[in-house]
Design a protein around this motif. Structure first.
Motif, PDB file in Angstrom:
ATOM      1  N   ARG A 163       0.587  -1.166  -0.006  1.00 10.49           N
ATOM      2  CA  ARG A 163      -0.004  -0.021   0.020  1.00 10.49           C
ATOM      3  C   ARG A 163       0.830   1.287  -0.034  1.00 10.49           C
ATOM      4  O   ARG A 163       0.468   2.084  -0.784  1.00 10.49           O
ATOM      5  N   GLU A 164       2.101   1.238   0.741  1.00  9.29           N
ATOM      6  CA  GLU A 164       2.836   2.426   0.878  1.00  9.29           C
ATOM      7  C   GLU A 164       3.765   2.613  -0.320  1.00  9.29           C
ATOM      8  O   GLU A 164       3.832   3.734  -0.789  1.00  9.29           O
ATOM      9  N   MET A 165       3.932   1.536  -1.042  1.00  8.02           N
ATOM     10  CA  MET A 165       4.539   1.572  -2.340  1.00  8.02           C
ATOM     11  C   MET A 165       3.688   1.908  -3.655  1.00  8.02           C
ATOM     12  O   MET A 165       4.328   2.733  -4.535  1.00  8.02           O
ATOM     13  N   ALA A 166       2.519   1.840  -3.540  1.00 10.79           N
ATOM     14  CA  ALA A 166       1.780   2.021  -4.827  1.00 10.79           C
ATOM     15  C   ALA A 166       1.736   3.550  -5.345  1.00 10.79           C
ATOM     16  O   ALA A 166       1.758   3.804  -6.469  1.00 10.79           O
ATOM     17  N   PRO A 167       1.586   4.452  -4.588  1.00 19.32           N
ATOM     18  CA  PRO A 167       1.552   5.793  -4.999  1.00 19.32           C
ATOM     19  C   PRO A 167       2.808   6.137  -5.882  1.00 19.32           C
ATOM     20  O   PRO A 167       2.829   6.692  -6.722  1.00 19.32           O
ATOM     21  N   ASP A 168       4.109   5.848  -5.319  1.00 18.99           N
ATOM     22  CA  ASP A 168       5.399   5.764  -6.096  1.00 18.99           C
ATOM     23  C   ASP A 168       5.503   5.429  -7.446  1.00 18.99           C
ATOM     24  O   ASP A 168       6.004   6.034  -8.421  1.00 18.99           O
ATOM     25  N   TYR A 169       4.875   4.144  -7.506  1.00 16.31           N
ATOM     26  CA  TYR A 169       4.716   3.540  -8.792  1.00 16.31           C
ATOM     27  C   TYR A 169       3.710   4.185  -9.645  1.00 16.31           C
ATOM     28  O   TYR A 169       4.137   4.472 -11.042  1.00 16.31           O
ATOM     29  N   LEU A 170       2.847   4.705  -9.278  1.00 17.21           N
ATOM     30  CA  LEU A 170       1.901   5.421  -9.889  1.00 17.21           C
ATOM     31  C   LEU A 170       2.170   6.793 -10.325  1.00 17.21           C
ATOM     32  O   LEU A 170       1.512   7.332 -11.547  1.00 17.21           O
ATOM     33  N   ALA A 171       3.298   7.268  -9.920  1.00 22.67           N
ATOM     34  CA  ALA A 171       3.700   8.544 -10.048  1.00 22.67           C
ATOM     35  C   ALA A 171       4.409   8.425 -11.428  1.00 22.67           C
ATOM     36  O   ALA A 171       5.023   9.515 -12.075  1.00 22.67           O
ATOM     37  N   LEU A 172       5.253   7.486 -11.939  1.00 17.11           N
ATOM     38  CA  LEU A 172       5.878   7.172 -12.863  1.00 17.11           C
ATOM     39  C   LEU A 172       5.167   7.361 -14.403  1.00 17.11           C
ATOM     40  O   LEU A 172       4.019   6.855 -14.338  1.00 17.11           O
ATOM     41  N   PRO A 173       5.637   8.081 -15.182  1.00 11.37           N
ATOM     42  CA  PRO A 173       4.952   8.160 -16.640  1.00 11.37           C
ATOM     43  C   PRO A 173       4.766   7.128 -17.459  1.00 11.37           C
ATOM     44  O   PRO A 173       3.675   7.060 -18.029  1.00 11.37           O
ATOM     45  N   ASN A 174       5.506   5.971 -16.895  1.00 17.56           N
ATOM     46  CA  ASN A 174       5.238   4.724 -18.049  1.00 17.56           C
ATOM     47  C   ASN A 174       4.248   3.711 -17.302  1.00 17.56           C
ATOM     48  O   ASN A 174       4.056   2.633 -17.460  1.00 17.56           O
ATOM     49  N   VAL A 175       3.696   4.116 -16.165  1.00 20.53           N
ATOM     50  CA  VAL A 175       2.825   3.319 -15.348  1.00 20.53           C
ATOM     51  C   VAL A 175       1.272   3.706 -15.258  1.00 20.53           C
ATOM     52  O   VAL A 175       1.119   4.919 -15.037  1.00 20.53           O
ATOM     53  N   VAL A 176       0.572   2.897 -15.786  1.00 18.13           N
ATOM     54  CA  VAL A 176      -1.033   3.231 -16.023  1.00 18.13           C
ATOM     55  C   VAL A 176      -1.697   2.744 -14.714  1.00 18.13           C
ATOM     56  O   VAL A 176      -2.942   3.066 -14.515  1.00 18.13           O
ATOM     57  N   CYS A 177      -1.325   1.597 -14.135  1.00 14.39           N
ATOM     58  CA  CYS A 177      -2.040   1.031 -12.995  1.00 14.39           C
ATOM     59  C   CYS A 177      -0.919   0.004 -12.346  1.00 14.39           C
ATOM     60  O   CYS A 177      -0.057  -0.220 -12.891  1.00 14.39           O
ATOM     61  N   VAL A 178      -1.372  -0.508 -10.999  1.00  8.60           N
ATOM     62  CA  VAL A 178      -0.438  -1.331 -10.237  1.00  8.60           C
ATOM     63  C   VAL A 178      -1.291  -2.510  -9.832  1.00  8.60           C
ATOM     64  O   VAL A 178      -2.510  -2.165  -9.487  1.00  8.60           O
ATOM     65  N   GLY A 179      -1.027  -3.614  -9.434  1.00  7.94           N
ATOM     66  CA  GLY A 179      -1.526  -4.639  -8.983  1.00  7.94           C
ATOM     67  C   GLY A 179      -1.107  -4.776  -7.565  1.00  7.94           C
ATOM     68  O   GLY A 179       0.165  -5.058  -7.233  1.00  7.94           O
ATOM     69  N   GLY A 180      -2.111  -5.182  -6.728  1.00 10.02           N
ATOM     70  CA  GLY A 180      -1.584  -5.200  -5.368  1.00 10.02           C
ATOM     71  C   GLY A 180      -2.796  -6.331  -4.527  1.00 10.02           C
ATOM     72  O   GLY A 180      -3.768  -6.305  -4.538  1.00 10.02           O
ATOM     73  N   SER A 181      -2.056  -7.223  -3.895  1.00  8.06           N
ATOM     74  CA  SER A 181      -2.679  -8.301  -3.233  1.00  8.06           C
ATOM     75  C   SER A 181      -3.139  -7.801  -1.823  1.00  8.06           C
ATOM     76  O   SER A 181      -4.153  -8.379  -1.065  1.00  8.06           O
TER      77      SER A 181
END
Length: 209
Positions: A163-181
């Motif tokens: 949960r804590e990492m997800a926003p940093d991934y989503l901030a990348l220009p080449n990331v459109v979504c992330v998967g999280g269990s």
């Protein structure tokens, strides 16, 4: 319901990656995720009940976009589509799997872990790729480093993303979504902890690219 890849990408932020073994949990799980504001989820082909769970979730919440993940064979492609999958996700690509995925007629997020695999997947005809296993394959620094030479390739990183990492991934220009269990873990589902799942879904829905 037939959706386009762009519809999927626009609707997704953090996609719950679900492993469910009890069909009786499908309907309340779908309702809990929907109540939290999520409209895109990924079931995984990791239990004997996966296909039935996907169908039951679709029946409970027809407007949700529900995909089947851990696709490894052409037979699983066909079975998932028959169960009502709106999109498909694979952990990787193989020569046998590529044509079956391309012929499915629904959005596909094939798994890649390197720049070379990403280039090959795009050459094969795929437009948005699952970067997997994200953290183990280099995580956010790796995706950031390949955005320069591969600016046109879009990713949905999945694998040990918290949960804590997800926003940093989503901030990348080449990331459109992330998967999280983390949104709906196996323990939460088994316990029927729908309130926690709804709260986690709400937190995920608030994270936008």
């Amino acid at each position: 319901m037939t959706i386009t890849l762009e519809t999927l990408v626009r609707a997704a932020s953090v996609i719950p990656v679900l492993t469910v073994s009890d069909v009786a949990k499908a309907a309340p799980l779908a309702r809990a995720l929907k109540a939290g504001g999520l409209s895109v989820v990924e079931m995984t082909m990791r239990t004997p009940a996966a296909l039935d769970v996907l169908s039951a979730m679709k029946a409970a919440e027809p407007d949700m976009i529900i995909g089947m993940g851990t696709i490894r064979t052409p037979e699983q492609v066909a079975d998932s589509m028959a169960a009502g999958a709106d999109f498909l996700v694979s952990p990787g690509l193989s020569p046998q799997l590529v044509p079956a995925l391309l012929a499915s007629g629904i959005p596909v997020l094939p798994g890649v872990a390197t720049a070379g695999e990403a280039m090959s997947a795009v050459e094969a005809g795929f437009e948005v790729l699952k970067f997997f296993p994200a953290e183990q394959a280099g995580g956010r620094p790796y995706l950031k480093s390949i955005a320069g030479p591969l600016p046109d390739i879009r990713f949905c990183p999945t694998g040990s993303i918290t949960r804590e990492m997800a926003p940093d991934y989503l901030a990348l220009p080449n990331v459109v979504c992330v998967g999280g269990s983390w949104i709906a873990t196996g323990a939460m589902i088994d316990a029927g902890d729908w309130d926690t799942i709804t709260a986690n879904a709400a937190a995920a829905a608030a994270m936008k690219t």
